[in-house]
Design a protein around this motif. Structure first.
Motif, PDB file in Angstrom:
ATOM      1  N   GLN A 159      40.349  13.609  -4.563  1.00 47.56           N
ATOM      2  CA  GLN A 159      39.948  14.944  -4.100  1.00 47.56           C
ATOM      3  C   GLN A 159      39.308  15.756  -5.220  1.00 47.56           C
ATOM      4  N   ASN A 160      39.869  15.632  -6.434  1.00 46.80           N
ATOM      5  CA  ASN A 160      39.288  16.342  -7.584  1.00 46.80           C
ATOM      6  C   ASN A 160      37.868  15.867  -7.858  1.00 46.80           C
ATOM      7  N   LEU A 161      37.662  14.543  -7.791  1.00 46.21           N
ATOM      8  CA  LEU A 161      36.328  13.999  -8.045  1.00 46.21           C
ATOM      9  C   LEU A 161      35.346  14.443  -6.964  1.00 46.21           C
ATOM     10  N   LEU A 162      35.794  14.492  -5.715  1.00 44.17           N
ATOM     11  CA  LEU A 162      34.918  14.945  -4.631  1.00 44.17           C
ATOM     12  C   LEU A 162      34.434  16.372  -4.881  1.00 44.17           C
ATOM     13  N   ARG A 163      35.337  17.233  -5.356  1.00 48.75           N
ATOM     14  CA  ARG A 163      34.943  18.614  -5.649  1.00 48.75           C
ATOM     15  C   ARG A 163      33.920  18.658  -6.781  1.00 48.75           C
ATOM     16  N   ILE A 164      34.144  17.834  -7.800  1.00 51.86           N
ATOM     17  CA  ILE A 164      33.217  17.787  -8.942  1.00 51.86           C
ATOM     18  C   ILE A 164      31.845  17.299  -8.491  1.00 51.86           C
ATOM     19  N   LEU A 165      31.826  16.255  -7.651  1.00 52.40           N
ATOM     20  CA  LEU A 165      30.557  15.706  -7.171  1.00 52.40           C
ATOM     21  C   LEU A 165      29.776  16.734  -6.359  1.00 52.40           C
ATOM     22  N   GLU A 166      30.491  17.483  -5.528  1.00 44.23           N
ATOM     23  CA  GLU A 166      29.824  18.513  -4.734  1.00 44.23           C
ATOM     24  C   GLU A 166      29.247  19.611  -5.620  1.00 44.23           C
ATOM     25  N   GLN A 167      29.992  19.975  -6.676  1.00 44.12           N
ATOM     26  CA  GLN A 167      29.509  21.000  -7.609  1.00 44.12           C
ATOM     27  C   GLN A 167      28.289  20.508  -8.381  1.00 44.12           C
ATOM     28  N   GLN A 168      28.298  19.216  -8.753  1.00 49.85           N
ATOM     29  CA  GLN A 168      27.178  18.654  -9.507  1.00 49.85           C
ATOM     30  C   GLN A 168      25.948  18.452  -8.631  1.00 49.85           C
ATOM     31  N   GLY A 169      26.203  18.230  -7.342  1.00 51.21           N
ATOM     32  CA  GLY A 169      25.081  17.928  -6.446  1.00 51.21           C
ATOM     33  C   GLY A 169      24.428  16.610  -6.784  1.00 51.21           C
ATOM     34  N   GLN A 170      25.177  15.671  -7.392  1.00 50.98           N
ATOM     35  CA  GLN A 170      24.612  14.393  -7.840  1.00 50.98           C
ATOM     36  C   GLN A 170      25.338  13.210  -7.214  1.00 50.98           C
ATOM     37  N   THR A 171      25.832  13.403  -6.013  1.00 47.58           N
ATOM     38  CA  THR A 171      26.627  12.346  -5.382  1.00 47.58           C
ATOM     39  C   THR A 171      25.798  11.103  -5.081  1.00 47.58           C
ATOM     40  N   LEU A 380      31.654  -7.435  25.231  1.00 52.21           N
ATOM     41  CA  LEU A 380      31.388  -6.174  24.544  1.00 52.21           C
ATOM     42  C   LEU A 380      31.557  -5.048  25.560  1.00 52.21           C
ATOM     43  N   MET A 381      32.579  -4.224  25.316  1.00 49.42           N
ATOM     44  CA  MET A 381      32.882  -3.142  26.255  1.00 49.42           C
ATOM     45  C   MET A 381      32.025  -1.902  25.983  1.00 49.42           C
ATOM     46  N   ASP A 382      31.792  -1.605  24.694  1.00 46.35           N
ATOM     47  CA  ASP A 382      30.986  -0.432  24.372  1.00 46.35           C
ATOM     48  C   ASP A 382      30.581  -0.483  22.900  1.00 46.35           C
ATOM     49  N   ARG A 383      29.582   0.326  22.571  1.00 46.11           N
ATOM     50  CA  ARG A 383      29.069   0.403  21.213  1.00 46.11           C
ATOM     51  C   ARG A 383      28.767   1.866  20.911  1.00 46.11           C
ATOM     52  N   ARG A 384      29.053   2.307  19.653  1.00 42.16           N
ATOM     53  CA  ARG A 384      28.742   3.691  19.286  1.00 42.16           C
ATOM     54  C   ARG A 384      28.397   3.783  17.807  1.00 42.16           C
ATOM     55  N   ILE A 385      27.694   4.842  17.462  1.00 39.49           N
ATOM     56  CA  ILE A 385      27.416   5.157  16.061  1.00 39.49           C
ATOM     57  C   ILE A 385      28.445   6.202  15.632  1.00 39.49           C
ATOM     58  N   SER A 386      29.239   5.865  14.649  1.00 41.93           N
ATOM     59  CA  SER A 386      30.327   6.744  14.228  1.00 41.93           C
ATOM     60  C   SER A 386      29.936   7.521  12.979  1.00 41.93           C
ATOM     61  N   ASP A 387      30.214   8.799  12.974  1.00 37.16           N
ATOM     62  CA  ASP A 387      29.966   9.646  11.812  1.00 37.16           C
ATOM     63  C   ASP A 387      31.164   9.535  10.871  1.00 37.16           C
ATOM     64  N   LYS A 388      30.983   8.754   9.814  1.00 37.71           N
ATOM     65  CA  LYS A 388      32.070   8.555   8.860  1.00 37.71           C
ATOM     66  C   LYS A 388      31.708   9.130   7.496  1.00 37.71           C
ATOM     67  N   THR A 389      30.963  10.213   7.520  1.00 40.92           N
ATOM     68  CA  THR A 389      30.472  10.785   6.269  1.00 40.92           C
ATOM     69  C   THR A 389      31.614  11.102   5.311  1.00 40.92           C
ATOM     70  N   GLU A 390      32.633  11.801   5.809  1.00 36.06           N
ATOM     71  CA  GLU A 390      33.736  12.202   4.935  1.00 36.06           C
ATOM     72  C   GLU A 390      34.517  10.994   4.437  1.00 36.06           C
ATOM     73  N   LYS A 393      32.544   9.260   1.783  1.00 39.91           N
ATOM     74  CA  LYS A 393      32.630  10.002   0.516  1.00 39.91           C
ATOM     75  C   LYS A 393      33.951   9.734  -0.192  1.00 39.91           C
ATOM     76  N   GLN A 394      35.053   9.755   0.570  1.00 38.29           N
ATOM     77  CA  GLN A 394      36.368   9.510  -0.030  1.00 38.29           C
ATOM     78  C   GLN A 394      36.470   8.095  -0.598  1.00 38.29           C
ATOM     79  N   ASN A 395      36.003   7.124   0.198  1.00 34.03           N
ATOM     80  CA  ASN A 395      36.053   5.732  -0.269  1.00 34.03           C
ATOM     81  C   ASN A 395      35.191   5.533  -1.509  1.00 34.03           C
ATOM     82  N   ARG A 396      34.026   6.201  -1.507  1.00 32.50           N
ATOM     83  CA  ARG A 396      33.117   6.085  -2.642  1.00 32.50           C
ATOM     84  C   ARG A 396      33.735   6.696  -3.897  1.00 32.50           C
TER      85      ARG A 396
END
Length: 428
Positions: A159-171, A380-390, A393-396
């Motif tokens: 979480q600390n690194l995520l805040r730093i990355l957002e402040q740097q704008g260099q993610t 195949l019952m269904d397919r979707r595009i999932s928004d996993k942005t957050e 970011k956490q995994n990264r």
């Protein structure tokens, strides 16, 4: 008659001695490592491989003496890891090895047979190369198994690194890093340390004059990637060792940074390229399947034909997929749910299951297919595009912290192995 037998025996003994002498002159011990040895032929093979690879890429190499020194260092590190692997029982099977070699060949647009012919055409022995790759795989897995236990990343750190990355704008910024280490041996005097610093500064001057980085790294670096031309690959600034991360801030593509002092020695870093990281939206699939496992009672063909019959009935509308799954599927995780899985990233499935799922249209039922678990049919019952942005970011952020610590701990671990080992370099 007796004299003739004695003469014959003498000739045979002489031939044996000559053969034994010939073998000893062809091969010898280059390095003793604990209770094991590194043979001159092993050093020769690694040097030849690096040389051939460099000729193919048009890369200039340093002197043979420097190249052999780097090869010996690499083989010492590898031998120590192989000895540890032997103690913990870590092995690579022939099937695992062939799979890796096939993948390596495929990345070059070739087959395993193509790889064999190419190696033999260049004078290399394919079986020897095969065992070298096996050893590299064992050493790599041993290193990872040993070092991963020493690396811990907390949620708070992420979480600390995520805040730093957002402040740097260099993610989204990554660097392709080249690295040269001018080592400082244990117990070095002030004069010896100064001499190594002077040597590092001389290397930087050569690089600034336009000398090829990979060649200088092979000739001069004491880093783990020296024989690969000091190539550390792509990494975010937050994945770099802390020493590098602080030093490269404000630098651009092509800049050479250093010398940077650490306990290991003087580091030289080159920012070879810079790029943005692309985040791809995640595809999720919802499928259901029926698994039948071949056994002594159910043969491969019977399992396949049973499922083929289910497909026929399902397409004809005379059977229900969920009911068939509850009655016949041998997957305990999904059978009671009519064979259905919840929304899943297909990358988490084994290859054949993933490929089949991705090849289906919504509502389509597959033909029977085989995986390591048995025979399946799938809908195949269904397919979707999932928004996993957050989540991405956490995994990264977690991976950045982990990668940085893993690199630092790997170097420390390898150094500890050397310090605890008996190493005698015989080849000079």
């Amino acid at each position: 008659m007796k004299l003739k037998r004695l003469m014959t025996a003498g000739v045979a003994l002489l031939a044996f001695c000559q053969s034994a002498y010939s073998l000893t002159t062809l091969d010898s011990v280059a390095v003793k490592v604990n209770d094991g040895v590194i043979l001159t032929s092993e050093v020769d093979a690694l040097v030849n491989r690096v040389t051939n690879r460099s000729k193919e890429s048009g890369q200039e190499l340093p002197s043979e003496t420097a190249l052999r020194r780097q090869a010996i260092d690499k083989l010492i590190d590898q031998t120590l890891l192989l000895q540890m692997a032997e103690r913990i029982g870590l092995r690579i099977s022939d099937a695992q090895l062939d799979q890796t070699l096939t993948q390596m060949a495929g990345e070059q647009g070739a087959t395993l047979d193509d790889m064999r012919r190419s190696l033999e055409a260049s004078g290399d022995n394919f079986q020897t190369y095969r065992e070298e790759i096996r050893n590299e795989m064992i050493a790599s897995r041993t290193m990872r198994a040993s070092v991963e236990r020493r690396v811990y990343v907390s949620l708070q750190e992420v979480q600390n690194l995520l805040r730093i990355l957002e402040q740097q704008g260099q993610t989204n910024e990554e660097y392709n890093v080249g690295h040269i280490l001018i080592e400082i041996p244990e117990g070095s005097t002030a004069e010896e340390i100064k001499a190594q610093k002077d040597r590092a500064e001389a290397v930087i001057r050569l690089l600034n004059e336009g000398r090829e980085f990979r060649q200088i790294a092979i000739a001069s670096s004491g880093g783990a990637k020296a024989l690969e031309g000091g190539q550390l690959g792509w990494m975010n600034i937050n994945e770099m060792p802390t020493l590098f991360a602080e030093a490269v801030k404000g630098h651009k593509k092509g800049d050479i940074v250093g010398p940077l002092r650490s306990g290991a020695g003087f580091h030289i870093v080159k920012l070879q390229d810079v790029r943005g990281v692309e985040v791809v939206e995640a595809v999720e699939l919802k499928v259901r399947h029926i698994l039948v496992k071949p056994s002594i009672i159910v043969s491969e063909e019977k399992a396949r034909s049973m499922l083929a019959g289910f497909v026929t009935d399902l397409k004809a509308g005379t059977a229900d997929f969920g009911e068939l799954a509850k009655e016949h599927s041998e997957d305990p995780g999904s059978a009671l749910n009519g064979g259905a899985y919840d929304w899943t990233d297909p990358n988490s499935w084994v290859g054949e299951f993933k490929e089949t799922a991705l090849g289906l249209e919504k509502g389509q039922i597959s033909e029977p297919f085989r995986t390591q678990y048995g025979w399946h049919i799938m809908e195949l019952m269904d397919r979707r595009i999932s928004d996993k942005t957050e989540l991405v970011k956490q995994n990264r952020a977690h991976q950045m912290i982990f990668n940085r610590r893993f690199k630092e701990e790997s170097f420390t671990f390898q150094r500890e192995l050397r310090e605890q080992a008996y190493i005698e370099v015989i080849e000079e």
